[in-house]
Motif scaffolding. Structure first.
Motif, PDB file in Angstrom:
ATOM      1  N   SER A   1      -4.015   7.154  -1.438  1.00  0.00           N
ATOM      2  CA  SER A   1      -2.838   7.768  -2.033  1.00  0.00           C
ATOM      3  C   SER A   1      -1.671   6.799  -1.923  1.00  0.00           C
ATOM      4  O   SER A   1      -1.641   5.948  -1.020  1.00  0.00           O
TER       5      SER A   1
ATOM      6  N   TYR B   1       3.876  -2.727  -7.538  1.00  0.00           N
ATOM      7  CA  TYR B   1       2.428  -2.743  -7.691  1.00  0.00           C
ATOM      8  C   TYR B   1       1.754  -2.853  -6.329  1.00  0.00           C
ATOM      9  O   TYR B   1       2.234  -3.563  -5.447  1.00  0.00           O
TER      10      TYR B   1
ATOM     11  N   LEU C   1      -7.325   3.449  -8.710  1.00  0.00           N
ATOM     12  CA  LEU C   1      -7.107   3.914  -7.340  1.00  0.00           C
ATOM     13  C   LEU C   1      -8.180   4.954  -6.979  1.00  0.00           C
ATOM     14  O   LEU C   1      -8.300   5.969  -7.668  1.00  0.00           O
TER      15      LEU C   1
ATOM     16  N   LYS D   1      -9.013   7.894  -5.730  1.00  0.00           N
ATOM     17  CA  LYS D   1      -8.111   8.979  -5.345  1.00  0.00           C
ATOM     18  C   LYS D   1      -8.704   9.934  -4.318  1.00  0.00           C
ATOM     19  O   LYS D   1      -7.970  10.753  -3.750  1.00  0.00           O
TER      20      LYS D   1
ATOM     21  N   ASP E   1       0.298   3.809 -13.670  1.00  0.00           N
ATOM     22  CA  ASP E   1      -1.111   3.435 -13.780  1.00  0.00           C
ATOM     23  C   ASP E   1      -1.755   3.549 -12.407  1.00  0.00           C
ATOM     24  O   ASP E   1      -1.398   2.805 -11.497  1.00  0.00           O
ATOM     25  N   ASP E   2      -2.659   4.484 -12.250  1.00  0.00           N
ATOM     26  CA  ASP E   2      -3.452   4.578 -11.012  1.00  0.00           C
ATOM     27  C   ASP E   2      -4.920   4.740 -11.353  1.00  0.00           C
ATOM     28  O   ASP E   2      -5.692   5.349 -10.595  1.00  0.00           O
TER      29      ASP E   2
ATOM     30  N   LEU F   1      -4.351  -1.588  -7.953  1.00  0.00           N
ATOM     31  CA  LEU F   1      -4.692  -0.234  -7.518  1.00  0.00           C
ATOM     32  C   LEU F   1      -3.754   0.792  -8.161  1.00  0.00           C
ATOM     33  O   LEU F   1      -4.202   1.810  -8.680  1.00  0.00           O
ATOM     34  N   VAL F   2      -2.449   0.517  -8.100  1.00  0.00           N
ATOM     35  CA  VAL F   2      -1.477   1.476  -8.620  1.00  0.00           C
ATOM     36  C   VAL F   2      -0.209   0.735  -8.996  1.00  0.00           C
ATOM     37  O   VAL F   2       0.155  -0.273  -8.388  1.00  0.00           O
ATOM     38  N   GLN F   3       0.454   1.253 -10.048  1.00  0.00           N
ATOM     39  CA  GLN F   3       1.708   0.681 -10.533  1.00  0.00           C
ATOM     40  C   GLN F   3       2.743   1.788 -10.648  1.00  0.00           C
ATOM     41  O   GLN F   3       2.472   2.847 -11.226  1.00  0.00           O
TER      42      GLN F   3
ATOM     43  N   VAL G   1       4.386   7.114 -11.054  1.00  0.00           N
ATOM     44  CA  VAL G   1       3.148   6.346 -11.216  1.00  0.00           C
ATOM     45  C   VAL G   1       2.884   6.143 -12.703  1.00  0.00           C
ATOM     46  O   VAL G   1       2.857   7.113 -13.470  1.00  0.00           O
TER      47      VAL G   1
ATOM     48  N   LEU H   1       1.208   2.998   0.916  1.00  0.00           N
ATOM     49  CA  LEU H   1      -0.179   3.155   0.477  1.00  0.00           C
ATOM     50  C   LEU H   1      -0.991   3.648   1.671  1.00  0.00           C
ATOM     51  O   LEU H   1      -0.911   3.064   2.754  1.00  0.00           O
TER      52      LEU H   1
END
Lengths: 111, 113
Positions: B66, B33, B60, B62, B56-57, B46-48, B54, B77
């Motif tokens: 990234s 994460y 994020l 985008k 879950d983003d 932010l992102v998982q 990925v 990241l």
């Protein structure tokens, strides 16, 4: 949307006394709850957790209580020590590991 | 004791520049994460990643952020271009595939001037 709320931004207690930190949540899908401790300029450190099938979990000086009907949990620290001074975050997650954090409570333990 | 590693610990950059943060999770942890923490608030996801994918983003940004985890181990990241509002602590965490407890690294404190 704040699904996990810590309504007290700060708490000050005397060394040797009990510290009680509170946390409320709104999402009934949460089934796992955690407390993290954070010192300045460091990442959160895992402290203690509790699953929704329990109402109490104890680890040394730290005890977490869960009241599912009230959607409330609390962390008790007994006895409090100056080294416990830090920011404490409450966190909750559902089965998909999507964890939500409260805003934190800054605990100050005075010698 | 196994730990999550992050670098750099501190980064100061000017707005419109590119920055990158690196994270090495606890060995064997499939889930990674990235969080952002603004002073006075809790960490926000932010992102998982699950292995290299990925999962879950949704939070994020985008257009400028990234993240990748090409081999399912360490992760990067990136922010390009950085904006003043990106100043925050960027935290990486990992958990075992079946566990819910996430373990955090020391974080990267980003300051955008």
């Amino acid at each position: 949307d704040q699904q996990v709320k810590q309504n007290s931004p700060s708490l000050s207690v005397q060394e040797g006394r009990i510290s009680i930190l509170n946390c409320d949540y709104t999402n009934s899908m949460f089934d796992y709850f955690l407390w993290y401790k954070k010192y300045p300029a460091e990442g959160p450190t895992f402290l203690i957790s509790i699953s929704s099938i329990k109402d109490k979990n104890e680890d040394g000086r730290f005890t977490v209580f869960l009241n599912k009907s009230a959607k409330h949990l609390s962390l008790h620290i007994v006895p409090s020590q100056p080294g416990d001074s830090a920011v404490y975050f409450c966190a909750a997650s559902a089965r998909n590991n999507d964890m939500r954090f409260g805003a934190g409570t800054r605990l100050t333990v005075k010698p | 004791e196994a730990e999550v590693a992050q670098s750099p610990r501190y980064k100061i950059t000017e707005k419109s520049q590119a920055v990158a943060f690196w994270c090495d999770p606890i060995s064997g942890h499939a889930t990674l994460y990235w969080y952002r923490q603004i002073l006075g608030q809790g960490p926000e996801l932010l992102v998982q990643f699950q292995d290299e994918s990925v999962v879950d983003d949704s939070q994020l940004p985008k257009d400028r952020f990234s993240a990748e985890r090409l081999k399912g181990v360490d992760s990067t990241l990136k922010i390009q271009p950085a904006e003043l509002g990106d100043s925050a602590m960027y935290l990486c965490a990992s958990s075992s595939r079946r566990g819910n407890t996430q373990y955090f690294g020391p974080g990267t404190r980003l300051t955008v001037l």
